[in-house]
Design a protein around this motif. Structure first.
Motif, mmCIF file in Angstrom:
data_model
loop_
_atom_site.group_PDB
_atom_site.id
_atom_site.type_symbol
_atom_site.label_atom_id
_atom_site.label_comp_id
_atom_site.label_asym_id
_atom_site.label_seq_id
_atom_site.Cartn_x
_atom_site.Cartn_y
_atom_site.Cartn_z
ATOM 1 N N GLU A 122 4.798 7.123 -5.720
ATOM 2 C CA GLU A 122 4.820 7.931 -4.489
ATOM 3 C C GLU A 122 5.505 8.511 -3.799
ATOM 4 O O GLU A 122 6.383 7.435 -2.614
ATOM 5 C CB GLU A 122 2.709 7.778 -3.610
ATOM 6 N N GLU A 123 5.467 9.845 -2.417
ATOM 7 C CA GLU A 123 6.656 10.315 -1.803
ATOM 8 C C GLU A 123 7.148 9.274 -1.891
ATOM 9 O O GLU A 123 8.610 8.508 -1.332
ATOM 10 C CB GLU A 123 6.179 10.072 -0.583
ATOM 11 N N GLU A 160 1.788 14.686 1.553
ATOM 12 C CA GLU A 160 1.625 14.256 2.414
ATOM 13 C C GLU A 160 2.414 14.501 3.869
ATOM 14 O O GLU A 160 1.718 14.814 4.495
ATOM 15 C CB GLU A 160 0.627 12.652 2.231
ATOM 16 N N ASN A 189 6.962 5.875 1.057
ATOM 17 C CA ASN A 189 6.884 6.464 2.431
ATOM 18 C C ASN A 189 8.491 7.362 2.614
ATOM 19 O O ASN A 189 8.298 7.639 3.830
ATOM 20 C CB ASN A 189 6.835 5.580 3.336
ATOM 21 N N LYS A 249 -3.587 1.024 -4.041
ATOM 22 C CA LYS A 249 -1.629 1.181 -3.800
ATOM 23 C C LYS A 249 -1.355 0.023 -2.552
ATOM 24 O O LYS A 249 -1.842 -0.616 -1.815
ATOM 25 C CB LYS A 249 -2.187 2.531 -3.153
ATOM 26 N N ASP A 292 3.881 3.302 -2.819
ATOM 27 C CA ASP A 292 4.439 4.319 -2.010
ATOM 28 C C ASP A 292 5.628 4.165 -1.037
ATOM 29 O O ASP A 292 5.564 2.965 -0.472
ATOM 30 C CB ASP A 292 2.882 4.414 -1.231
HETATM 31 MG MG MG Z 1 1.580 7.611 1.330
#
Ligand code: MG
Length: 387
Positions: A237-238, A263, A213, A180, A211
Motif C-alpha cells: 500500500e501507498e 487514501e 504511507n 496490515k 503500508d
Molecule cells: Mg494507508
C-alpha cells in the motif's frame, strides 16, 4: 426545514503511534454538529460527523467559509424537491461558492465533515441507519456487513519484533482474520525481518498487507517490491507520494502482486489521473480514497462511478477509515471492505459496541445515522458539543 446552527469542536486523537512518515500524537479531528429545526422527543434532530483521521481539525476553514455559507443559504438552496431531506449535492455547491478549482488541500476535509453530517441528519430524519439512506439514494444493493481487517503493525522503540507480534496476536484474539502492518520506517532488511515476524503470527501471506504511507521514491518502491515479491502479500500500500502516478506505473509494471493506494487523494480528478496514468490493474489493484478527506460522500461516489466507467470494480474500493462513517458507506455502496484501527484514534476511531466484529467482517448496528452516539467513548464529546 432549515439549519438552526452548526457547531464544531477540535478533539485530540488518542494515538501515540508512528508510521514511516508521521507521529499521530499531535493530530486532531473536527467533530461537527448540524442542528435542524425538526424536533423529535423534545430535542432537535442533529447531524454529526467528523473529518479524516490522521490529519488535523479544520476549525478555521469551517468557521470562516463553509459554515458561514451554509448558514447564509436559503432553505430551498439546501433542501431536496420534497423539502423533507437535505440535498447534499446542493449543500456541496453552496459550500464551494467562490472556491477556485484545484488546490484542494485542507478545504476538502473541512467540506467533507459538513457534507457527511448532512447524510447523518438525513438518515436520522428517516429514523434509519445511514447505510440504508445511502443505498436507497444511490440505487445500490447494500452488503450486509463490511469485510474488515486490522490495520496497525507499528514501529516500537523497544522490543520491536516482540511487540509487533504481540500487537498482531491481540488483533487475532479480537476476532480479526486479516492484518496490515507498516513498512518504510526502518531499513529494507529490517523491514523484511518485521514482515517475517508478523507472518509467524498471521500464518498466511495472503492475510497480511503492508503500508509504506507514501514514503518511497521510485528506487525504494521497486527495491521493496522486489524484496517482498516472494512473500505474495495481500497488498503493498501507498508505496510513494499519493500524486506520484509515475512511481505507481513503474511499480505496477514489475510487481506481480496487488498494489493499493488513493487514501490521500482529494478529488475525482485526482482519482481519474491515478486510474489513467498510475498503472492500476483492473481486477487486481485497490483504491482507498477517504470520503471524510475528499469533499464527502457525493464526491466519493463520483470517484466510484468514474472508476466503474473505466472498467474498475467497486469491490476493489476499500476506503481509508477505521470508523463508523466508513462502515455505513462501505455497506451502503456495496464496496470491497475497509480497515479497523483497534485501540487507537479514539474517540472517533473504532466501532460502537453494537457493531459485531467476527468472521472477517463488521456489522454497522441499528442506530439511526452513522450511529456515532452509540459509541461509548464518542458520545460524551457529542453531548458536550450540543450542550
Ligand atoms: Mg494507508
Amino acid at each position: 426545514m432549515r439549519i438552526v446552527e452548526i457547531r464544531e469542536s477540535a478533539l485530540p486523537l488518542s494515538a501515540n503511534i508512528q508510521n514511516s512518515v508521521v507521529n499521530f500524537s499531535e493530530h486532531t479531528v473536527s467533530l461537527v454538529a448540524v442542528m435542524s429545526d425538526v424536533m423529535r422527543n423534545g430535542r432537535p434532530v442533529v447531524g454529526v460527523a467528523f473529518d479524516s483521521i490522521g490529519r488535523y481539525a479544520q476549525s478555521g476553514l469551517m468557521r470562516e467559509r463553509f459554515i458561514r455559507r451554509l448558514m447564509a443559504a436559503k432553505p430551498d438552496e439546501l433542501l431536496d424537491e420534497t423539502g423533507k431531506a437535505f440535498d447534499t449535492d446542493k449543500a456541496f455547491r453552496v459550500m464551494m461558492r467562490n472556491e477556485k478549482p484545484g488546490g484542494h488541500g485542507d478545504r476538502a476535509h473541512a467540506v467533507a465533515a459538513l457534507e457527511l453530517a448532512l447524510w447523518d441528519l438525513n438518515a436520522k430524519l428517516n429514523d434509519e441507519p445511514a447505510w440504508k439512506t445511502i443505498a436507497r439514494h444511490f440505487g445500490v444493493k447494500p452488503s450486509e456487513r463490511m469485510p474488515v481487517y486490522a490495520a496497525g503493525g507499528y514501529y516500537y522503540p523497544e522490543d520491536n519484533l516482540g511487540r509487533l507480534q504481540d500487537e498482531m496476536r491481540r488483533y487475532r484474539d479480537m476476532g480479526y482474520e486479516k492484518f496490515k502492518m507498516k513498512i518504510g520506517g526502518a531499513p529494507l532488511r529490517e523491514d523484511i525481518g518485521r514482515i517475517e515476524a508478523a507472518l509467524k503470527l498471521v500464518g498466511q501471506a495472503e492475510d497480511l498487507a503492508v503500508d509504506a504511507n507514501g514514503r518511497f521514491d521510485v528506487k525504494a518502491a521497486l527495491d521493496y517490491g522486489e524484496a517482498m515479491t516472494g512473500f505474495g502479500l495481500r497488498w503493498y500500500e501507498e508505496p510513494g507520494d499519493p500524486l506520484d502516478y509515475h512511481l505507481m506505473s513503474e511499480l505496477a509494471a514489475v510487481y506481480p502482486h496487488r498494489l493499493a493506494t488513493g487514501e490521500n487523494l482529494f478529488s475525482c480528478h485526482d482519482v481519474d489521473n491515478l486510474a489513467l496514468f498510475g498503472g492500476m490493474r483492473r481486477g487486481k489493484d485497490l483504491f482507498q480514497m477517504d470520503p471524510a478527506l475528499s469533499y464527502g460522500l457525493g464526491e466519493f461516489h463520483r470517484m466510484i462511478r468514474s472508476l466503474e466507467a473505466k472498467g474498475f470494480s467497486r469491490s476493489d474500493v476499500h476506503p481509508h477509515g477505521g470508523h463508523m462513517i466508513a462502515v455505513h458507506i462501505v455497506v451502503g455502496l456495496g464496496l470491497g471492505g475497509s480497515e479497523a484501527y483497534p485501540g487507537v484514534f479514539a474517540p472517533v476511531g473504532g466501532y460502537a459496541e453494537e457493531c459485531v466484529v467476527g468472521g472477517g467482517g463488521v456489522t454497522p448496528g441499528a442506530s439511526p445515522g452513522f450511529g456515532l452516539e452509540a459509541k461509548a467513548d464518542l458520545a460524551p464529546h457529542i453531548k458536550a458539543l450540543l450542550a
